[in-house]
Motif scaffolding. Sequence first.
Motif, PDB file in Angstrom:
ATOM      1  N   ILE A  18      20.682  10.553  -7.658  1.00  0.00           N
ATOM      2  CA  ILE A  18      21.638   9.469  -7.449  1.00  0.00           C
ATOM      3  C   ILE A  18      21.396   8.437  -8.541  1.00  0.00           C
ATOM      4  O   ILE A  18      20.251   8.051  -8.778  1.00  0.00           O
ATOM      5  N   GLN A  20      22.086   4.584  -9.466  1.00  0.00           N
ATOM      6  CA  GLN A  20      22.485   3.313  -8.864  1.00  0.00           C
ATOM      7  C   GLN A  20      22.366   2.220  -9.918  1.00  0.00           C
ATOM      8  O   GLN A  20      21.375   2.173 -10.663  1.00  0.00           O
ATOM      9  N   SER A  24      23.712  -4.531  -9.798  1.00  0.00           N
ATOM     10  CA  SER A  24      24.679  -4.755  -8.719  1.00  0.00           C
ATOM     11  C   SER A  24      24.353  -3.980  -7.455  1.00  0.00           C
ATOM     12  O   SER A  24      24.864  -4.295  -6.382  1.00  0.00           O
ATOM     13  N   GLY A  25      23.538  -2.945  -7.579  1.00  0.00           N
ATOM     14  CA  GLY A  25      23.240  -2.100  -6.426  1.00  0.00           C
ATOM     15  C   GLY A  25      24.299  -1.051  -6.168  1.00  0.00           C
ATOM     16  O   GLY A  25      24.151  -0.220  -5.271  1.00  0.00           O
ATOM     17  N   ARG A  26      25.367  -1.061  -6.933  1.00  0.00           N
ATOM     18  CA  ARG A  26      26.446  -0.093  -6.734  1.00  0.00           C
ATOM     19  C   ARG A  26      25.945   1.343  -6.952  1.00  0.00           C
ATOM     20  O   ARG A  26      25.260   1.611  -7.944  1.00  0.00           O
ATOM     21  N   VAL A  27      26.272   2.228  -6.011  1.00  0.00           N
ATOM     22  CA  VAL A  27      25.982   3.641  -6.214  1.00  0.00           C
ATOM     23  C   VAL A  27      27.022   4.172  -7.197  1.00  0.00           C
ATOM     24  O   VAL A  27      28.225   4.099  -6.933  1.00  0.00           O
ATOM     25  N   LEU A  83      16.177   8.983  -7.256  1.00  0.00           N
ATOM     26  CA  LEU A  83      17.069   7.842  -7.494  1.00  0.00           C
ATOM     27  C   LEU A  83      16.763   7.276  -8.871  1.00  0.00           C
ATOM     28  O   LEU A  83      15.606   6.941  -9.162  1.00  0.00           O
ATOM     29  N   ARG A  85      17.506   4.116 -11.032  1.00  0.00           N
ATOM     30  CA  ARG A  85      18.087   2.776 -11.022  1.00  0.00           C
ATOM     31  C   ARG A  85      18.333   2.415 -12.484  1.00  0.00           C
ATOM     32  O   ARG A  85      17.406   2.357 -13.281  1.00  0.00           O
TER      33      ARG A  85
ATOM     34  N   GLN B  20      23.789   3.881   2.442  1.00  0.00           N
ATOM     35  CA  GLN B  20      23.417   2.679   1.701  1.00  0.00           C
ATOM     36  C   GLN B  20      23.559   1.470   2.610  1.00  0.00           C
ATOM     37  O   GLN B  20      24.547   1.356   3.349  1.00  0.00           O
ATOM     38  N   GLY B  25      22.484  -3.381  -0.337  1.00  0.00           N
ATOM     39  CA  GLY B  25      22.766  -2.399  -1.376  1.00  0.00           C
ATOM     40  C   GLY B  25      21.681  -1.345  -1.517  1.00  0.00           C
ATOM     41  O   GLY B  25      21.804  -0.419  -2.300  1.00  0.00           O
ATOM     42  N   ARG B  26      20.624  -1.476  -0.760  1.00  0.00           N
ATOM     43  CA  ARG B  26      19.524  -0.509  -0.834  1.00  0.00           C
ATOM     44  C   ARG B  26      19.992   0.900  -0.450  1.00  0.00           C
ATOM     45  O   ARG B  26      20.677   1.066   0.571  1.00  0.00           O
ATOM     46  N   VAL B  27      19.646   1.886  -1.276  1.00  0.00           N
ATOM     47  CA  VAL B  27      19.907   3.273  -0.903  1.00  0.00           C
ATOM     48  C   VAL B  27      18.868   3.660   0.137  1.00  0.00           C
ATOM     49  O   VAL B  27      17.661   3.591  -0.122  1.00  0.00           O
TER      50      VAL B  27
END
Lengths: 127, 127
Positions: A18, A20, A24-27, A83, A85, B20, B25-27
């Motif tokens: 994933i 992210q 912004s934290g947006r996936v 993940l 980031r 999420q 916003g944490r996955v």
Amino acid sequence: MNWLDDVVFDERDLVTVIAQDAASGRVLMVAWANREALAETASTGQAVYYSRSRAKLWRKGEESGHRQQVKEMRLDCDGDVILYRVEQGGGIACHTGRESCFFRRLDGDSWRTVDPVLKDPDLIYRK
Amino acid sequence: MNWLDDVVFDERDLVTVIAQDAASGRVLMVAWANREALAETASTGQAVYYSRSRAKLWRKGEESGHRQQVKEMRLDCDGDVILYRVEQGGGIACHTGRESCFFRRLDGDSWRTVDPVLKDPDLIYRK
């Protein structure tokens, strides 16, 4: 690099990744990586995936220019999801020219596109 | 419900789901869903997955009490990954008693646990 031995690869030697946005934290997107892709990501700090359709390493942004600088890599409790980031180059992760691949939201009985195209894909991928 | 026809299920009739935290916003976690799990999630607003190990629907929180209220469902561009944006009950998504399953961060050549256990799993899952 024994950290790679903690990653649980599937029967195709791949693991789900994933991406992210670290700010912004947006996936942004989900893709695959093999051992080599993870190793290169860790050593270069640039997101590398494995493209199943092209059957080779996919250095994100190699065509679009929208590279991902990886600020942090995390592993989940089962060891089978990674993940990344990232800092997303151009603010566009999706091949449709949108920030995120998750641009459709369930609205009643249908998926509604709720995010704008930031750049025409024809301009992103022009030869 | 034709929105389910837009979801691309794999050869096991499953789709990857990312949860999420809608606020931070944490996955939080990654799991699987089948058609039935998605339909129930959409109709009840509570996150439902499909447990491969138990081969049945998994209503998140049915044992732990840590339910997930789904604020939004999103679909990615390929149609094969779903994003649940949730309000996480108890602030704990992981079976280890942590907020997120992604509690290990790559630090040099090893994964380092960087998130605290918020509640002892023995207390979460006591019979």
